[in-house]
Motif scaffolding. Structure first.
Motif, PDB file in Angstrom:
ATOM      1  N   ALA A 174     -10.843  96.233 -28.455  1.00  0.00           N
ATOM      2  CA  ALA A 174     -11.834  97.059 -29.152  1.00  0.00           C
ATOM      3  C   ALA A 174     -12.948  96.243 -29.806  1.00  0.00           C
ATOM      4  O   ALA A 174     -13.408  96.559 -30.904  1.00  0.00           O
ATOM      5  N   ASP A 179     -12.303 104.072 -31.290  1.00  0.00           N
ATOM      6  CA  ASP A 179     -11.674 102.981 -32.049  1.00  0.00           C
ATOM      7  C   ASP A 179     -12.532 102.475 -33.212  1.00  0.00           C
ATOM      8  O   ASP A 179     -12.127 101.561 -33.923  1.00  0.00           O
ATOM      9  N   THR A 231     -11.610 100.786 -19.552  1.00  0.00           N
ATOM     10  CA  THR A 231     -10.709 101.765 -20.173  1.00  0.00           C
ATOM     11  C   THR A 231     -10.667 103.075 -19.374  1.00  0.00           C
ATOM     12  O   THR A 231      -9.569 103.580 -19.093  1.00  0.00           O
TER      13      THR A 231
END
Ligand code: ATP
Length: 309
Positions: free
Chosen positions: A106, A142, A183
């Protein structure tokens, strides 16, 4: 509004997920998740200085190839904050990038959180934490956790957070891969493996995490207990897309890790050590296997964004 600042510097942590339970694919194309975020002493540093327009420069070991315009999450964060605060988006942003990119750590979210904190101070907005968290949730799943740090249970898409009070420090070795993983591609692979009936999807991902005993393990500070509680629904999908991860996980176990897990959507693997000295030994041993680009010993659980200037 409070007084504006000259130059503001923010240090902001990467994260791993101690558990990541993924619910079925929703009609909106997203998954509800239940997760335990854990902030690491592996940080990017962002500085913001007064300027007559918005500019972004990236330096540091992990900065190669990253965009320096509105495609960068830090840029988007500064623009969103300016719009929200009704001020011109004028700042000279510089990011010293240490968090590996597209690694499941992240790092982009961390930079967005850093830009929110730095520009809030630079422009004298003084927004309450809840308002910054609301902007963070608009930027990415995130980002809100990067503002909070420590260890926390995440729900929704990860933006709804409950801090774990009394969460303790643990020591880790991160096996940083040569490449990155997207992702969305990892989630798509998970959906493909689950099939149209979404077999194996956690009905209530937060309940699954809570029932696993991971929160007690985090509060205990006992790495032996935590070792048996690490879990990641995305791991098989990440390994399917990057088969070398199976060898990296095996190498970590062979080198004496208490446990190993793919971090988030990968491809970084996080290995749990007994203590700081064990993490250093483990990092050296793992680096020697050649199974990763870099093996970093880092502490986790107490890391938080810090603002100076
Ligand atoms: P997450 O775990 O939040 O899904 P990640 O750690 O796998 O993310 P990031 O390092 O955040 O991945 O990068 C994902 C993509 O975002 C990269 O491909 C990159 O081009 C883009 N990006 C935009 N801004 C940034 C930034 N400041 N730092 C890193 N990546 C950024």
């Amino acid at each position: 509004m409070s007084q504006t600042a000259e130059r503001v510097s923010v240090r902001v942590p990467a994260k791993i997920n101690l558990q990541l339970a993924v619910g079925p694919l929703g009609a909106d194309g997203f998954h509800q998740i239940g997760t335990v975020f854990h902030a690491l002493e592996l940080t990017d540093q962002l500085s913001a200085a007064p300027a007559e327009s918005l500019t972004l420069t990236l330096t540091g070991a992990e900065s190669a190839g990253l965009p320096t315009d509105q495609r960068n999450l830090a840029w988007r964060a500064a623009s969103l904050l300016a719009e929200h605060g009704g001020v011109p988006a004028h700042a000279e942003l510089v990011i010293d990038k240490r968090i590996p990119v597209a690694a499941g750590l992240a790092g982009g979210s961390a930079d967005a959180a850093a830009a929110l904190l730095a520009c809030d101070r630079l422009w004298g907005l003084g927004l309450p934490a809840g308002e910054l968290a609301g902007l963070a949730a608009q930027l990415g799943s995130d980002v809100a956790f990067a503002l909070l740090g420590g260890s926390a249970v995440g729900s929704g898409r990860g933006e709804r957070l409950r801090p774990i009070q009394g969460g303790r420090e643990f020591h880790w070795v991160l096996a940083v891969a040569h490449g990155g993983l997207s992702t969305p591609a990892v989630y798509a692979e998970l959906d493909r493996r689950r099939g149209s009936d979404q077999a194996g999807a956690a009905g209530d991902p937060v309940a699954a995490v809570t029932a696993s005993g991971v929160l007690e393990a985090v509060a205990s500070g006992d790495p032996g207990l935590l070792a048996g509680r690490l879990a990641n629904d995305l791991q098989p999908a990440a390994i399917a897309l990057a088969p070398y991860l199976a060898a990296t996980l095996a190498a970590g176990q062979d080198c004496g890790a208490l446990a190993g897990i793919v971090s988030g959507s990968g491809p970084t693997c996080a290995f749990l050590a007994r203590d700081e000295a064990h993490a250093r030994t483990l990092a050296r041993a793992l680096a020697g296997t050649g199974s990763c680009r870099q093996a970093l010993a880092v502490a986790g659980g107490n890391a938080r964004a810090t603002v100076s200037g």
